[in-house]
Design an enzyme around this catalytic site. Structure first.
Site, PDB file in Angstrom:
ATOM      1  N   CYS A 128       0.823  -1.207   0.000  1.00 29.23           N
ATOM      2  CA  CYS A 128       0.000   0.000   0.000  1.00 29.23           C
ATOM      3  C   CYS A 128       0.864   1.267   0.000  1.00 29.23           C
ATOM      4  O   CYS A 128       2.085   1.207   0.128  1.00 29.23           O
ATOM      5  CB  CYS A 128      -0.956  -0.001   1.191  1.00 29.23           C
ATOM      6  SG  CYS A 128      -0.149   0.210   2.769  1.00 29.23           S
ATOM      7  N   CYS A 134      12.336   6.266  10.927  1.00 30.30           N
ATOM      8  CA  CYS A 134      12.258   7.263  11.999  1.00 30.30           C
ATOM      9  C   CYS A 134      10.910   7.213  12.722  1.00 30.30           C
ATOM     10  O   CYS A 134      10.718   7.875  13.731  1.00 30.30           O
ATOM     11  CB  CYS A 134      12.497   8.673  11.464  1.00 30.30           C
ATOM     12  SG  CYS A 134      11.113   9.345  10.504  1.00 30.30           S
ATOM     13  N   CYS A 169       2.028   9.321   3.137  1.00 30.70           N
ATOM     14  CA  CYS A 169       1.454   8.769   1.922  1.00 30.70           C
ATOM     15  C   CYS A 169       2.519   8.823   0.826  1.00 30.70           C
ATOM     16  O   CYS A 169       3.062   9.895   0.536  1.00 30.70           O
ATOM     17  CB  CYS A 169       0.217   9.574   1.515  1.00 30.70           C
ATOM     18  SG  CYS A 169      -0.472   9.074  -0.088  1.00 30.70           S
TER      19      CYS A 169
END
Length: 154
Positions: A124, A131, A136
């Site tokens: 996905c 980190c 997205c």
């Protein structure tokens, strides 16, 4: 204790004197300071703390990757631009800039939190960086801002 200058490095017949040969003549604090001065003077392109009130020599063993940590004040300094620690690839790091160009050509993304380059091979578009930053891969926004609402590709 007074500070040392380059002329304070001992030599005999043009050869540097190993402090161990004279160790019995000096206090331990002097020997430690002398060894540090010698390391500083013999280190190519030495790194100094970016804190203006410190400016201490950062020993090579305290440099991890692109960042050196000062043993006097704990401030972190970029070994390329010589300024305080910063995110991402330093603009003075020519090899790093080549990596950034390659990433751009390959369509890889930067984590918006730490600027680390991330490659998505499958799965996905919700990425979790080393980190801990979540973003997205499609729009590059932090995931809490996007939540899959951007115009997503596959």
């Amino acid at each position: 204790m007074r500070s040392f200058q380059e002329k304070d490095l001992f030599s005999c017949c043009g050869q540097p004197v190993n402090i161990r040969d004279a160790a019995g003549l000096f206090e331990d604090a002097f020997i430690t300071a002398y060894r540090l001065l010698h390391l500083e003077r013999t280190t190519p392109n030495p790194l100094y703390c970016s804190a203006s009130k410190c400016s201490a020599f950062i020993v090579p063993s305290a440099i991890k990757g692109t960042i050196g940590k000062c043993s006097q004040c704990n401030k972190k300094t970029c070994r390329f631009c010589r300024k305080g620690e910063h995110k991402g690839i330093c603009t003075q790091d020519m090899e790093g800039q080549k990596v950034r160009e390659l990433a751009k050509q390959m369509g890889w993304k930067e984590c918006p939190k730490c600027k680390r380059i991330v490659e998505r091979r499958s799965g996905c578009l919700h990425m979790t960086c080393k980190c801990g930053g979540e973003f997205c891969y499609n729009c590059g926004k932090l995931y809490r801002e996007c939540r899959g609402t951007c115009n997503r590709g596959t």
